[in-house]
Design an enzyme around this catalytic site. Structure first.
Site, PDB file in Angstrom:
ATOM      1  N   SER A 131     -38.169  23.911  15.595  1.00  0.00           N
ATOM      2  CA  SER A 131     -38.380  23.190  16.848  1.00  0.00           C
ATOM      3  C   SER A 131     -37.364  22.073  16.963  1.00  0.00           C
ATOM      4  CB  SER A 131     -39.795  22.590  16.896  1.00  0.00           C
ATOM      5  OG  SER A 131     -39.944  21.701  17.981  1.00  0.00           O
ATOM      6  N   TYR A 144     -46.708  16.983  14.110  1.00  0.00           N
ATOM      7  CA  TYR A 144     -46.013  18.221  14.453  1.00  0.00           C
ATOM      8  C   TYR A 144     -44.530  18.113  14.097  1.00  0.00           C
ATOM      9  CZ  TYR A 144     -43.931  21.875  17.387  1.00  0.00           C
ATOM     10  OH  TYR A 144     -43.210  22.958  17.844  1.00  0.00           O
TER      11      TYR A 144
END
Length: 261
Positions: A131, A144
Site C-alpha cells: 500500500s 494499518y
C-alpha cells in the site's frame, strides 16, 4: 509442466482481478480466501483451470498446505500475497481486536505466504500487494500503515536475500493509493479515513491489476501507483515536523472528498 499461480484474498477485488489476469496468461490459478465460497466463485469464473481453497493467512501451516497442493498441480511460478484488511481510527482509539487482526493479516500474512512460496518455488515471482500507506506516516491509519510498512520492509529484504543466495525468485512490492474496493467503501463513512481520499481520484481495480501484471514482466522491484504520491508520502517520513503541520491541512481536503464527508 503446468505453471501454477497462487493468489491469496482472491475472493473479490484486486485478488479476483489478478487471478483472472493470471488465468488469461495460461496459468493454473489456485484461488484462496478466508471465505472459501468466495474463492470458489472466483475460480468458477476464470477462463482457464483453477482450484479454490480456503485460507486464513494468519495460519502458517495453512499456507504450507496450500503451497503443497499447488506444487502437486505443477510448477509454482507466481505467488500473490494480496489478502488484507483496512481499519481506520486514531492511533489511541483502535481496539485490541483491530490492532491484532491488522498486524496478523497484513504483516504476518505476507511473511507466512512468502515463506511458504519460497519453500516450493524453483523460479518465478512473489508479488506482494502492499500500500502507499507503507511508505510513510498515515494519520488515521496508523496501525494499518505500520502493518504495510513492515510488509514492505520484509518484501525488500527477502528480495535482496534471494538474490544473494542466487535463487531465481523475485519478491515484488506493489504499493497502490486508495482503490475502489469493498474494503475502502466499508470505512469511507469514518472521518479517520480522510487521508485515503486526498488524491485526485480513487484508483480502479483494473489499474492496480494491470500494474501488478506489468511488474511480472519488468525488472522493477517496487512500484508505487501513482508514482508522485509515493514521493509525497516519503517526504513525510524525512520531514516529520513539516508533516505534523501539513497533514491535518491535507486531511481536510480528503474530508471534503470523502463520500458522506
Amino acid at each position: 509442466m503446468t505453471d501454477v499461480a497462487v493468489v491469496t484474498g482472491g475472493g473479490r477485488g484486486i485478488g479476483a482481478g489478478l487471478a483472472r489476469a493470471l488465468s488469461e496468461r495460461g496459468l493454473h490459478v489456485v484461488v484462496t480466501d478466508v471465505d472459501g465460497d468466495a474463492a470458489q466463485r472466483t475460480a468458477d469464473t476464470l477462463p482457464g483451470p483453477a482450484t479454490a481453497m480456503p485460507l486464513d493467512v494468519r495460519d502458517p501451516g495453512a499456507h504450507r498446505s496450500v503451497a503443497a497442493a499447488a506444487a502437486d498441480l505443477g510448477e509454482v511460478s507466481v505467488w500473490v500475497n494480496n489478502a488484507g484488511v483496512l481499519s481506520t481510527a486514531s492511533a489511541w482509539e483502535a481496539t485490541d481486536a483491530e490492532v491484532t487482526a491488522t498486524v496478523e493479516i497484513n504483516t504476518l500474512g505476507v511473511v507466512h505466504g512468502c515463506r511458504a512460496a519460497v519453500d516450493v518455488m524453483r523460479r518465478g515471482d512473489i508479488l506482494n500487494v502492499v500500500s502507499l500507506s507503507g511508505l510513510g506516516p498515515t494519520p488515521g491509519l496508523a496501525v494499518y500503515g505500520a502493518s504495510k510498512a513492515a510488509a514492505l520492509s520484509y518484501t525488500q529484504a527477502l528480495h535482496t536475500e534471494l538474490g544473494g543466495a542466487r535463487r531465481p525468485i523475485r519478491a515484488l512490492a506493489l504499493c497502490p493509493d486508495a482503490v475502489s474496493t469493498e474494503l475502502l467503501r466499508a470505512v469511507s463513512d469514518r472521518p479517520s479515513s480522510a487521508l485515503l481520499f486526498t488524491g485526485p481520484r480513487v484508483l480502479g481495480v483494473d489499474e492496480v491489476v494491470a500494474a501488478g501484471m506489468a511488474m511480472l514482466d519488468a525488472k522493477r522491484q517496487l512500484r508505487v501507483l501513482p508514482t508522485w504520491r509515493g514521493w509525497l508520502t516519503r517526504t513525510q517520513s524525512v520531514l516529520p515536523g513539516v508533516a505534523r503541520v501539513l497533514t491535518p491541512m491535507v486531511a481536510r481536503i480528503g474530508e471534503r472528498r470523502r463520500p458522506g464527508g
